[in-house]
Design a protein around this motif. Structure first.
Motif, PDB file in Angstrom:
ATOM      1  N   ASN A  65     -79.078  29.364  16.796  1.00 38.47           N
ATOM      2  CA  ASN A  65     -79.949  30.492  16.449  1.00 38.47           C
ATOM      3  C   ASN A  65     -80.316  30.417  14.983  1.00 38.47           C
ATOM      4  O   ASN A  65     -79.479  30.087  14.131  1.00 38.47           O
ATOM      5  N   LYS A  66     -81.588  30.733  14.707  1.00 41.84           N
ATOM      6  CA  LYS A  66     -82.112  30.549  13.358  1.00 41.84           C
ATOM      7  C   LYS A  66     -81.291  31.287  12.307  1.00 41.84           C
ATOM      8  O   LYS A  66     -80.888  30.723  11.287  1.00 41.84           O
ATOM      9  N   ILE A  67     -80.990  32.554  12.587  1.00 40.10           N
ATOM     10  CA  ILE A  67     -80.301  33.372  11.589  1.00 40.10           C
ATOM     11  C   ILE A  67     -78.878  32.868  11.374  1.00 40.10           C
ATOM     12  O   ILE A  67     -78.440  32.655  10.247  1.00 40.10           O
ATOM     13  N   ILE A  68     -78.176  32.644  12.471  1.00 47.90           N
ATOM     14  CA  ILE A  68     -76.777  32.207  12.360  1.00 47.90           C
ATOM     15  C   ILE A  68     -76.698  30.865  11.643  1.00 47.90           C
ATOM     16  O   ILE A  68     -75.858  30.632  10.773  1.00 47.90           O
ATOM     17  N   PHE A  73     -75.497  27.761   6.762  1.00 45.38           N
ATOM     18  CA  PHE A  73     -75.964  26.829   5.741  1.00 45.38           C
ATOM     19  C   PHE A  73     -75.755  27.404   4.340  1.00 45.38           C
ATOM     20  O   PHE A  73     -75.120  26.798   3.485  1.00 45.38           O
ATOM     21  N   VAL A  74     -76.265  28.638   4.141  1.00 45.79           N
ATOM     22  CA  VAL A  74     -76.216  29.230   2.804  1.00 45.79           C
ATOM     23  C   VAL A  74     -74.802  29.700   2.475  1.00 45.79           C
ATOM     24  O   VAL A  74     -74.294  29.485   1.378  1.00 45.79           O
ATOM     25  N   TYR A 148     -73.468  18.704   0.532  1.00 48.75           N
ATOM     26  CA  TYR A 148     -72.124  19.244   0.795  1.00 48.75           C
ATOM     27  C   TYR A 148     -71.039  18.323   0.248  1.00 48.75           C
ATOM     28  O   TYR A 148     -70.133  18.737  -0.466  1.00 48.75           O
ATOM     29  N   GLY A 149     -71.149  17.053   0.629  1.00 48.63           N
ATOM     30  CA  GLY A 149     -70.123  16.086   0.206  1.00 48.63           C
ATOM     31  C   GLY A 149     -70.037  15.987  -1.294  1.00 48.63           C
ATOM     32  O   GLY A 149     -68.946  15.868  -1.859  1.00 48.63           O
TER      33      GLY A 149
END
Lengths: 390, 643
Positions: A65-68, A73-74, A148-149
């Motif tokens: 889902n876009k929001i989740i 991500f953020v 991330y890494g």
């Protein structure tokens, strides 16, 4: 898919039980705060198991889902930057990997592993048609990996970025990225590795110790020698739970990074082979879930989770046996360590859920009436429920 | 809800996934094989490691050897230092504050500080934490009597070096300090460890391996992170504590191997004489050396100002220690008898006379004329005699008595520089005398080779030795430097009839004598000159060393006044008192006693005393008088004389 579900759950529970047993054995002889690891471990275990159950019962598609997805991500990005913030971040030794307080801290890089897998699985699925383009197949995933890494690397942690990189490669492979791209990326990564090692002084010295731990047996080679010594002393059948001597302080981090060595000492070759077999079973069940997943997203997600857990286990075992420099990575599902345990259990929950979705999308199976009675109380929660299809 | 729901898997996904799976599975299999090798076919090195892990060797430090003076007086020994320690794990938590308060009122400690220390060791509750080091006898009694009120508090006894004589012979003792990493590397095979105290100077350093002794040890079962604790019983004997730092019970693996104390060191120093010499030097900078002329045994080796070596072993003397090490002037750490070098001045003439006679360049009757100055081949630059008006015609005996410079300029030119250097070294100047102590300086007798080596980057004319330099060297000036000890060795050679002695401090280290260097006739002539120097009062002129004269004793001697700044530089000062202290001459007097037993050689050097005859000679006289009135009757001299 029922067999895979049962296998995954059973294997997870056995690994958890083994971990709890070892932590009981290691903590039992300690005094002070170091001895109170079992109650803390049990609390994390309960939290993790609750998440495990919740994840099993949530459709994994909710994750795309876009929001989740964007929240993950953020949110993860913010969390892995927090350790650098003074007052929130916790510094132990040379590393800044934790947030919270010394007594109760959270390691966001554990979460970052999962977020990476989630984002990559989604992106690779979405751009499945465009994977012949280098932008979609290599550059975008590698950029996310570097984001991330890279941050985790600057927390003075090289283990998790390495696991992330390997998982990314596996995902790319499974998403049918062109082999020539993969070779190119792999070569580039391998070429960058020596520079990364050299950029952090303490890591290169750890590698030197790896070559010959005996030259510095009282100093840097100490941990490694003690680890090898633990395996040696365990022999075939081990000294017995609670009878191990390396945990008496000879082997630092016996309950986290080197729990495999403690298994080797107290449970012997039988114990270590048993652990390897369990992870192999997890791997096989994981592969079956990957192949049976209802769609590509689930398939990639499952392969990412399986790689994260099994490859990290393999990696940690290599460290324990002295083939790789010490990294500070816990053995998944077994070692003490709240963040790792909870996140790994949640990921296992997602994996089981993918298997469940696969079971639902299969042609309805005959009701298995031969389920033996002893299984029932353990698996009442896994009775497939009808899924609302939108 | 889900964007990817319908994305179907591509064909051939099975193959790719299975390939990865096989790779990881194969890796896990290899891991299993490695585990088999390690756990079943394990390597032998691990079994040894497992043993090493569990047995711990607790060292029992050896006492340092005791240092005795000639008559058996103890110069340095070891006392029992009592430390108070707390073992927090043996003190109930609710009692801790009470205990701290009691300690504060009884032995005056800072409870805040102690609490901080205890907190720092929270993870190791059975560590011995030092509460107070080196407590007094009264405090010790107070703590031990009230043991029942102080749970967790014990006293631990350690041996501690003690210098009983304070500043007396302090510089000879040297001092102790923690072993440096470099030295540790060198001495590791001898059983030294980090934190050991070793000699850092003087006798303590020279006889380090003798004094150090052999450490003992006990083998203790050890648990990982804990450190075994050592305690002492009331008599100071080492005892193993019941628990290690994290509270595990300990037990001995084998009976302990006791430590062997360092060997005792018997010195030839006469403490009474040493004290007398040091009191004579009070307020001055300088040194006095007294040697047994027949053996080379050092009877006194005084240097002023000195220091008390205790400040280096006793806690709380940090300030004094820093002052000493900071190198403030006057330097108290440097022994002025063998470490510091001075131009010898006229005492050098003894050697010149002996060499000239031995080489048969002159005999007892050879006379040179002193007109008050000397010029090479009668022209060019003139070298003055100290007596501007000249001594007139002089033979060697008179020249020694009146210290005529011109006679020795002439003699020096006849001897030439090479023979002067050779004879100096033969008599012990410009070379190490071989005294058994660290830090001896060799001094310098300049010669052709030395000058060439010094100026090897410069043009050839600067490397060359010039006759004028020989003239300077003939009266012990120029670049020439010696130590008072070397001058004493030279004097001893005259007193004992021509044997070069090697001075020694440890009774067992000597005597070592060379073959006879000078013939009896040479010695007789030189002795006559030196005797006249002390004896002659009438007719005028009197001998320069007249103030050293003692009625009824056959004393020989020679004065020396070594220039620090050139005479022309000093000529602007009208009176001696006006000359700034650092520019005044050094005052030398070296003497020997021939008709007593033991025969001794004495050298007195007063830095910037300005005149050997009037400043140093009376001091030498006092030393000789004291020695034969008090010390020489001691049994230790009689037994030695019998040997």
């Amino acid at each position: 898919m029922k067999r895979e579900i049962n296998t995954l759950v059973l294997t997870t529970l056995i690994l958890l039980a083994l971990g709890a047993l070892m932590i009981y054995s290691i903590g039992g002889l300690r005094t002070g705060a170091a001895g109170r690891i079992l109650p803390k471990h049990m609390i994390f275990l309960v939290v993790g198991l609750m998440g495990f159950v919740v994840m099993i019962n949530f459709d994994y598609h909710i994750l795309s889902n876009k929001i989740i997805r964007r929240c993950f991500f953020v949110g993860t990005l913010i969390l892995i930057i927090l350790p650098f913030v003074p007052g929130i971040g916790v510094e132990m030794g040379e590393a800044r990997r934790w947030i919270g307080r010394q007594s109760l801290s959270f390691q966001p890089s554990e979460l970052a592993r999962f977020t990476l897998v989630l984002i990559l699985s989604f992106q690779l699925t979405k751009h499945q048609e465009n994977l012949h383009k280098i932008t979609h197949s290599i550059i975008m995933p590698v950029l996310i990996l570097l984001l991330y890494g890279g941050i985790v690397f600057f927390q003075k942690d090289m283990g998790i970025p390495f696991i992330m990189a390997v998982t990314t490669m596996v995902l790319l492979w499974n998403a049918r990225v062109k082999i020539i791209y993969l070779i190119f990326t792999g070569v580039a990564g391998a070429a960058a590795l020596p520079f990364l090692i050299r950029s952090q002084g303490y890591r290169s010295s750890r590698i030197q110790v790896l070559m010959n731990p005996w030259i510095s047996r009282d100093d840097r080679g100490y941990q490694l020698i003690q680890s090898l010594s633990a395996f040696y002393q365990g022999g075939f059948s081990g000294s017995g739970v609670g009878y191990g001597e390396q945990k008496l302080g000879y082997l630092p981090a016996a309950h986290t990074d080197f729990i495999f060595a403690m298994i080797g000492e107290e449970l012997g070759l039988i114990g270590t082979i048993f652990v390897i077999v369990l992870f192999t079973v997890l791997l096989i069940a994981g592969i079956r879930v990957v192949l049976g997943a209802p769609d590509l997203f689930g398939s990639l997600l499952a392969s990412g989770i399986t790689t994260l857990i099994v490859f990290q286990a393999f990696f940690v075992m290599l460290v324990n046996l002295g083939f790789l420099p010490t990294k500070g990575l816990p053995l998944p599902l077994v070692s003490y360590g709240g963040s790792s345990l909870v996140i790994n259990l949640w990921m296992m929950g997602i994996l089981v859920n993918i298997a469940r979705q696969a079971q639902l999308s299969e042609t309805p199976v005959k009701k298995d009436i031969t389920v033996s009675l002893w299984k029932r109380p353990l698996f009442w929660i896994f009775q497939p429920r009808p899924l609302k299809i939108t | 809800m889900s964007e990817n729901r319908d994305q179907e898997r591509y064909t051939g996904v099975e193959r790719r996934v299975q390939q990865v799976g096989f790779a990881i599975a194969a890796a896990l299999f290899l891991l299993g094989i490695q585990l088999w090798r390690l756990q079943i076919l394990s390597l032998s090195e691990f079994s040894k490691l497992a043993e090493d892990n569990r047995i711990w060797q607790k060292r029992l430090a050896a006492d340092r050897g005791i240092i005795y003076a000639r008559d058996g007086q103890v110069m340095a020994d070891n006392r029992a230092r009592v430390d108070v320690v707390i073992i927090p794990g043996e003190c109930p938590a609710e009692m801790l504050d009470t205990v701290c308060e009691r300690l504060q009122s009884w032995i005056n400690i800072d409870p805040e500080d102690l609490h901080k220390k205890i907190e720092a060791y929270q993870a190791l509750p059975f560590t011995q934490i030092l509460v107070k080091r080196d407590i007094s006898r009264a405090d010790q009694t107070r703590v031990e009597e009230n043991q029942h009120l102080l749970p967790g508090i014990t006293t631990v006894v350690h041996p501690q070096r003690r210098y009983l004589l304070g500043e007396t012979a302090g510089q000879i003792m040297g001092f102790l300090g923690e072993i440096s990493p470099v030295e540790l590397e060198r001495r590791r095979d001898e059983g030294y460890f980090m934190g050991d105290l070793v000699g850092k100077g003087g006798i303590e350093l020279f006889y380090e391996s003798l004094l150090h002794g052999q450490d003992g040890y006990m083998l203790v079962t050890k648990y990982a992170s804990g450190q075994p604790q050592l305690r002492t019983d009331k008599a100071g004997r080492p005892m193993i504590a019941r628990r290690d730092t994290i509270g595990h019970l300990l037990n001995l693996e084998a009976p302990p191997v006791p430590a062997r104390s360092g060997e005792a060191l018997n010195l030839t120093l006469d403490i009474d004489l040493q004290q007398k010499c040091e009191s004579l030097l009070k307020g001055e900078q300088g040194s006095i050396v007294v040697l047994d002329a027949d053996t080379g045994a050092v009877l006194a080796l005084a240097s002023a100002p000195g220091y008390d070596p205790s400040v280096f072993v006793n806690r709380g003397a940090t300030e004094e220690r820093l002052t000493l090490l900071s190198g403030q002037k006057p330097n108290r750490m440097t022994h002025r008898a063998f470490r510091e070098v001075y131009p010898p001045g006229s005492v050098f003439k003894i050697m010149l006379a002996a060499a000239g006679l031995e080489e048969k360049l002159i005999d007892a009757n050879t006379r040179f004329h002193c007109s008050g100055s000397y010029a090479i081949d009668g022209k060019g630059r003139r070298w003055n005699c100290w007596n501007r008006y000249g001594h007139g015609s002089m033979n060697v005996v008179e020249s020694l008595a009146f210290s005529c410079d011109v006679f020795f300029y002439t003699l020096g030119r006849r001897l030439e520089v090479d023979r002067i250097v050779a004879y100096s070294k033969l008599m012990g100047m410009g070379v190490l005398t071989g005294l058994d102590i660290t830090g001896e300086s060799a001094g310098l007798i300049p010669g052709r080779e030395w000058k060439a080596a010094m100026n090897k980057d410069k043009p050839a004319w600067e490397q060359q030795w010039y006759p004028g330099e020989t003239v300077n060297l003939s009266i012990g000036q120029g670049s020439c430097t010696t130590t008072p000890l070397q001058i004493t060795v030279m004097m001893a050679c005259i007193v004992n009839g021509g044997y070069r002695v090697q001075p020694y401090l440890r009774r067992e280290a000597g005597p070592i004598l060379s073959d006879k260097i000078f013939s009896d006739s040479t010695i007789d002539t030189v002795t006559a000159g030196l005797r006249m120097c002390v004896e002659r009062t009438k007719p005028a002129p009197t001998g320069t060393g007249n103030r050293a004269r003692i009625e009824g004793m056959d004393i020989i001697g020679k004065t020396g006044t070594a220039q620090v700044a050139s005479l022309s530089h000093l000529s602007k000062y009208k009176k001696t008192e006006d000359i700034p202290y650092p520019l005044r001459h050094h005052a030398w007097f070296t003497a020997g006693v021939l008709d007593r037993s033991p025969r001794i050689a004495v050298t007195v050097l007063i830095e910037h005393g300005h005149a050997g005859g009037s400043v140093a000679a009376p001091v030498a006289r006092d030393v000789i008088e004291y020695f034969y009135d008090h010390a020489a009757s001691k049994t230790s001299y009689l037994t030695l004389a019998g040997n």
